[in-house]
Scaffold this active site. Structure first.
Site, short mmCIF file in Angstrom:
data_model
loop_
_atom_site.label_atom_id
_atom_site.label_comp_id
_atom_site.label_asym_id
_atom_site.label_seq_id
_atom_site.Cartn_x
_atom_site.Cartn_y
_atom_site.Cartn_z
N TYR B 22 0.80 -1.23 0.00
CA TYR B 22 0.00 0.00 0.00
C TYR B 22 0.83 1.28 0.00
O TYR B 22 0.27 2.38 -0.02
CB TYR B 22 -0.94 0.00 1.21
CG TYR B 22 -1.96 -1.12 1.18
CD1 TYR B 22 -2.99 -1.13 0.24
CD2 TYR B 22 -1.89 -2.18 2.07
CE1 TYR B 22 -3.92 -2.14 0.19
CE2 TYR B 22 -2.82 -3.21 2.04
CZ TYR B 22 -3.83 -3.19 1.10
OH TYR B 22 -4.75 -4.20 1.05
N HIS B 99 -8.70 2.08 -5.87
CA HIS B 99 -7.93 1.12 -5.07
C HIS B 99 -6.45 1.47 -5.17
O HIS B 99 -5.95 1.75 -6.28
CB HIS B 99 -8.14 -0.31 -5.56
CG HIS B 99 -9.54 -0.76 -5.44
ND1 HIS B 99 -10.12 -1.08 -4.23
CD2 HIS B 99 -10.51 -0.91 -6.37
CE1 HIS B 99 -11.39 -1.41 -4.43
NE2 HIS B 99 -11.65 -1.31 -5.71
#
Lengths: 145, 145, 145, 145, 145, 145, 145, 145, 145, 145, 145, 145
Positions: B22, B99
Site C-alpha cells: 500500500y 484502489h
C-alpha cells in the site's frame, strides 16, 4: 520521457458509431487531447492504432526499444489475447490499461482482462477523459513519484 | 462542487503496515494531497473513514444530501458488501471507485467488485496517486466535460 | 506474553442456544477456562466479544499494539469477511483460528474460511476444549518452540 | 485408553526433505514426543506408517479392535481417498485429523479433505506441535470431558 | 463359464459395521449366496477381496487369463481410481458393477463412478441381493442371451 | 403381490429403431418376458406405456392404490422430470429404475437421474434382460428378503 | 549418471491389450529400447513396474538415494495421486513424465495431471518412441545442457 | 402476540430514491400500514431500522426475549450475512422474510438468500403490500393456524 | 375481478401422502378456503388441476381470455418447464407463484424457479395459508393498490 | 522428408527478455540447433516466425503443399486460437506441439491447449532442447517407426 | 416428398401476444406461407400444433411412417425435453430446427438446445421467414442436393 | 441492395480437405452459387476471404460504408473473437451468421458463438446450401419483409 499510446481493434470507429457507449470524440480528438496534456507534462507521446493483434505485437517489440512505457486500450483483445499479455510482459516496461466504457457494467465476457494482473494501473469508465488520467498516472509511475 | 471521500475498513493502518503493498503514505497524507488538488480544481472535499459498514451507510445517506458525488475506496467491503452497493445506488449520485493496489494482481477473491458495475469509473493500481486521478475523473464527470 | 482472544457475532449466545451444536459452556465458562490455562502457561489473555465487524476491526487495530498474537473464533464472519482477513494480515501478528463445531461437517457455506489461508494454525471440532488447544498452539508458536 | 497414530504416504521422508514446509523433526522425533505426552496423560499410543492405502486400511480394520481412537495424518490420501474415509467410518471410532503444514495456505487441491466431515476434530498448521494438540483433543473427547 | 467376483476396500467389515447402510450379511454370507446361485446356473465363481488397489490390479491381470468376466464392487475405489478403470478395460472382458447401497442417495462424491461408463451393466441399491442380480445379468451377457 | 410396469416416452419405438442401442426386442417382447418371469415368481404385473408425463402421473396416482411397487423405465423423463420424482415419492411405494442401455456410457445429460436418489434400486445396461433383473430385485425387496 | 524408469499400474498389459491405443510393444520391448539408447548415451537405467501406489512410493524413497533422476509413466495414478506427486517432490530429483498415448485427445479426466506442474518436462503421444525422447530430455537436463 | 419488524441497511432511503424499483412509500408509510393491520389482527408490532449488521444482531438478541416472531427485510445483508442467519436461528423464533421488489427478477447475486432456508416463510415482489401479507402469514404461523 | 387458480402435477395427492411436508389439507380444503376468502374480497376464483403440462398450457391459453390474473402452484414443473414460463408470459396477465413448503429449505434442484423472475410476486413456506396470502397479494396488485 | 518449424507470437524476443523463464537461446540459436540435428537425421527444415495469427494461417496453407509435417510452438495462441487448430487439422499433416517452458507449472490459463487434442505429440518443459526432442519424435512418426 | 411441420407449446398464441418478440404473423399465416412455398417446390406439408410433449411424441411416432422429414419449432421444449430429442432420433428421419426469435440473444437458459446436436440444420432469428428458409434447406437435404 | 460476404480463416482450404465435414464445394463454387442466387434476387454480392482477424476488421470498417448487410462465416474466430463481434456491432448493419457444418454437433468449444447474440439470424448445418438460405434471409430482412 517517451510514451507509446496503443489503440486496439475497432477504435478507428470512435465518435462515429455507438456514441451512447463510447462518446462522440474521435480517435483524432483523443490523440489531440493526449498530446496537449503530454506537452503540459513535458513528455512525448506517439500514437498507434491497429485492428491486428500481430501488428500490435510487432509494434510493441519495436517501440519497446525507444519508449519508457505504454498506454493501451486493447479493446476486444483485452479479454482474449494471451499473446498480447505475453508481449507486454516480454518487453518489460510499465503499462497502463485504459477503457473508455466501464467494462464491469457490460457483458460478462468483458469482466475478465488478461492485461490487468500485469498492468501498472487500470482506468475505466471515464470516457475519453480516461486517457488523460491514465497518462498522468503512467508519467507519475515512471517518474517514481 | 462538493465531493465526499470515503475510506473503508483498515485504511487507518495505511502507511504503517504492509507498506510493500500500500505504500508509505498515511491516510492524512492522502487526504492532504486530495485537498491540495481540490483547491487547485476549485472544489471542496470532505473525508470520512470508518471500519464499520453500518457507519459508512449512515454517512452515505446523510452526506448524500449535501454533496455532488463520492470518491470511495471501500477496501475489503468492495468484494462482499451488497449493502454498500445498494446504498451507493440508492443515494443516486455518481461515484468513482479507487484502489491503491492493483486488485487484479492479488488474490482471486479481490477480482470481483460489487461496486464497479454501478460506478462512474474505476481507478486501481497507482498507489496513493490514484486518488488524485480519481478526483480529476469525478470532477470532470460531474462538470459534464 | 500477551494474547487477545476475540469472539465474533452471536457468541454471546453460547450455552443458551443450539447446545446440541455448540455445547453448554457459556462464553464466561470458556473465558474462565482459557484464563486458567493461561495462568498455568504464564501468559496473559484479554477477551473481547462483538457482534459488529467494524468493532472487531477497531479492536484489532488498537489491541495489535499491545499483544503478541490473537486467538479468534470469528463465527459467521469467518465465511464472509474479507475485511477481517485484511485486518488480521494488516496488524501483522500470528493468530490461531478456532471453531467450536466441526465446520467441515456442517452446511457447505461453512467449508470456506477467508481466515485459514493466513492463519498460523486452525483447530476445529473439539467443542470448547478447542480454545485450550488453540492457546497451547499459539503460545508454542510465539515462543518459537 | 489406547490410541493408534497413523502416518500416511511419504511421511517417512520427514525431517530430511522440504524442511521449510514440514520442519526438521523426523518421524521418530514426532513419535517420541507423542509418547512422552501420552505417558503424562496416562494413555498408550502405537504408531504406524505406510505408503500404501491398502496397508493402512488393513491396519485400521485390525487395530480397530484394540484401540479407542485414531490420530491420523493421511498426507496426500487426505484429498483423494474415499476408501480411507469409508474405512474410518466403518470402524466406528473417533479420530482426529492432523496436518503439519497449514493445508489451507497451499495448493487448491489440498483445500478439500474427505476426512474432515467425519472427523471428531481437525488440527492443522502447528508443525509437529500439532500432534500433541491433537492427542490432547482426542483424549479429552474419548474421556468425555 | 468362469467368473471372478472382486470385493474392494473395507468390504471385509460387512455385516459388522454400519449395518443400517450395508445390511447384516457378512462377506462370507454373500460369497455363499453367490456360489449357490452359480451352481444353479452352472457357472464357477472365485471370490477375491483386498483393501489394496495394487493387489486388485495384480489379481485382474492374472485372473483375466482364466475367467470370462468380472463381478465387481469396488467400494470407495469406484469414485477415485482411474487405474482400476484402466485395468478393467485393459483385460478386455465384460464386467458388471454392483453396489450394496444406492449410491445415488448418498453423498455427492459417490454419484460419479469411473467404472460405469465402461461396464456391461450396473446394479445398485438392492443390498446383498444385488450380487445375485448382477451375476444373472453377467452370465446372460456372456452367454449372449 | 402386484407390480405396475411403466414405460416412458418413445419406448413404443423399441425394436424398430436404433436397434444398435436398444436391441431388437419390441415392447411386447419385453412385456411378455416380464409376464413369464412374474408367473414363475408368483406375482402379477400390469404394463403401461405413455409418451405423456401427465398421463404417467395420472396412472401413478390411480395404480398406486392397487399395487405394491413400480418397475419404471422413464426414458428421457428420467433426466428432466421433477414432477415424476415427486409423484413416485408421493405414492409412497418402492420402485426400481431400469434402463436398457448403459446411460453412464452415453451423453453427459443422461448421467443424472432425478429418480435414482429415491429409488429402491437401479439396474442399467443389460438390454431387455434388465427388466427381469429389476423385477427379481423389486419382488425380493417387497417380500423383505 | 543413473536413471530409474518407473512404470505405473496396468502397464504390465502393454502389447497384449488395447493395441490400437498403446501399440504392440511390450514392457520388455520398451525397457530394451530404453536400455539400448542409455548405452549409447553412456547412462545406466533401472526399470521398475508395480500396480501398487504404495510400492511405487517405497521404490521412490529407496531409489532416490542412488539415482540422478526419474523417468515415469504413472498411468492412471497420473490423474488421481497426490501422494505420488508429494513423493516425487519429496525425493527432490528431476523427473520427466511420459505417456504413450496423447492424453489430451482422450477422456476429460485424463486432461489433468498432478505430476506435470512439478515435472522437469512432459512428453506424450509418441507411442513407445516417447520413452526415448524423454530419456534424452532427462539426460540433457541432468547434464545441464 | 408481539412482533418485531426489522428493516436492514439503506431502507431509510425508501420513497425518496429508486422509486421505480421500491415504490413511493416511505419507511414511515410502511410502518404505519403494518401498525394498522396489526391493530386489526390484535397484535403489537415494534419497528427497528439500522444500517449496521452488528446493531441488528444486538437488537435480535435483546428483542428476542420479548417478542414472538420477526418480520425482516434484510436488504443487502440477505445475500451476504451468515452472521444474520446465525442470529435468527440462534434466537429460535419463527421469522418471515420479506422483499419489496422481486429479487428473482434482479441481478444474479440477489437470487441467493442466506435467510430463506431457515425462514418460516418468504414473501417477495408485492411492493410495500408484501409487509402486510407477511404479517398475516407470521401471525397465522405463531397462532398455529 | 376473476382469478384462475392452477394446481400442477401430483397436487391431487395433497393431504393423503407426505403430510409432514405438505400438511393435512386436501386440494378440496384449499379450494374451499380460497373460495371463502374470495367471497369476502368480492372476487371470483375458478380452480384447475392437472398432472399434464400440456393441459395446463391449454387451460392458460383459454382461461387467459376471461380472467384478470393467475394464482399458480406449479409443483415440480416450477423447476423444469420453460414452456410454462413462456405460456404465462405469453398470456400477458399478472400471476402469483405459491408453494406450500419452503422450497429454499429442500433439495438443491428446488431452489431455482423458472417462474419467479416473471411473477408479480412469490409466496412460499406458509403451508396452505400461503394460498390466501397469495390471493390477497394478487387482488391488491390487479386493483392497483 | 521436409518439415516446417513455426514460431508463434513474441518468440522474436527469445534470449533477450524473461530469460529466467525461456532461457538465453535466441530464435537464431534454436533454428541453428534444429538445422544441425535435421542434417544428422537427413531431413530438411524451414523455419517461420510471425506475431500474426493470420500470417501463420497463410503459411500453413501454403507450406502444407510442400512439407510432410509441422513442428510448432504457438506461444500465446496455443491457449486461445480455434482458427489455428482448425488450420492444422485442415492441412491434414501430422504436427508436434512444443513449449520451451513447462506450461503446466505456470498460470491457469496456460493449462489448456487447443492444439494438444489434435497433435501427434506434445513436448514441454525442456527449454530449447525440447525442439530437438520434438523433431526426433516427428521424424519417427512420419517415417512410421 | 412429404414433410411434417411441428409447432410446440404456446405457439397457438402467435400474432396475438408478445408481437415485439415473435412478430404479427399468426400460426395460420405461417402455415399458409409454408404451404405456398411447398407448392412452388413441389412438396407436401402437413402442420401439427400441440401444447403437450406427449402428444407431439405420439405424432412423431405415427407421422414418422408417412413423411420424409420434419420441420420443428419446439419452443420451450427445445431447452428441456430429452424425450423429444429421443423421439426425433428414434424415428430416424432428418429434421430441421427453426426458431422465430434469435434464441442466442435472449435469456441464458435459451442458449442450449437438446435438439441442435442431432438436427440436420438450424435456422434462427429470421422471424416467420425462418420457416421458409428451413423448408428450403430440408427439401435440399432430403433431395440430396 | 448490396451485400458483403465474408469468409474467415482456413476457408481457402474448402473442398480440398476434411470433405467429410465441409463437403466438396470449393470457395469458388460457393461464391458462384451465391452470385447466381443474388442475380435471381436482384442484389449484388462482393466476397472477401482472409485468414487474418485484423484484415477482416479493416474490411468491415471500409465495406460498411457501401453495403447494406453482411453474410459471414467467421470459422474459428466465431468462438474466440470479441473484436469481431465489436466490429460487427460497430458498423451497425444487419448480418447473418452461417456455418457449413452443424457446430452444435461438434466439440464443446464450438457451441458458443460471440456473434450469434448480435446477429440478425443464424443458419448452420446445411452444408454449402446454407449460404443460399442465409442470403435469402438477409435480403428479406433488409427489404423489411
Amino acid at each position: 520521457m517517451r510514451i507509446a499510446l496503443i489503440h486496439g481493434p475497432n477504435l478507428g470507429l470512435l465518435g462515429r458509431r455507438e456514441t451512447e457507449v463510447y462518446g462522440t470524440d474521435t480517435l483524432a480528438d483523443i490523440n489531440g487531447a493526449v498530446d496537449a496534456l503530454a506537452s503540459e507534462l513535458g513528455v512525448e507521446v506517439e500514437a498507434f492504432q491497429s485492428n491486428s493483434e500481430g501488428a500490435i505485437l510487432d509494434f510493441l517489440e519495436e517501440a519497446g526499444q525507444r519508449v519508457d512505457g505504454f498506454l493501451i486500450n486493447a479493446a476486444g483483445l483485452t479479454h482474449t489475447s494471451v499473446a498480447l499479455r505475453d508481449g507486454l510482459v516480454g518487453v518489460g516496461l510499465p503499462f497502463v490499461e485504459v477503457h473508455i466504457s466501464n467494462t464491469a457494467a457490460r457483458e460478462g465476457f468483458r469482466h475478465h482482462s488478461y492485461l490487468s494482473p500485469v498492468a501498472a494501473g487500470v482506468v475505466q469508465g471515464f470516457g475519453s477523459q480516461g486517457y488523460l488520467l491514465a497518462l498522468r498516472g503512467l508519467v507519475a509511475r515512471i517518474a517514481g513519484e
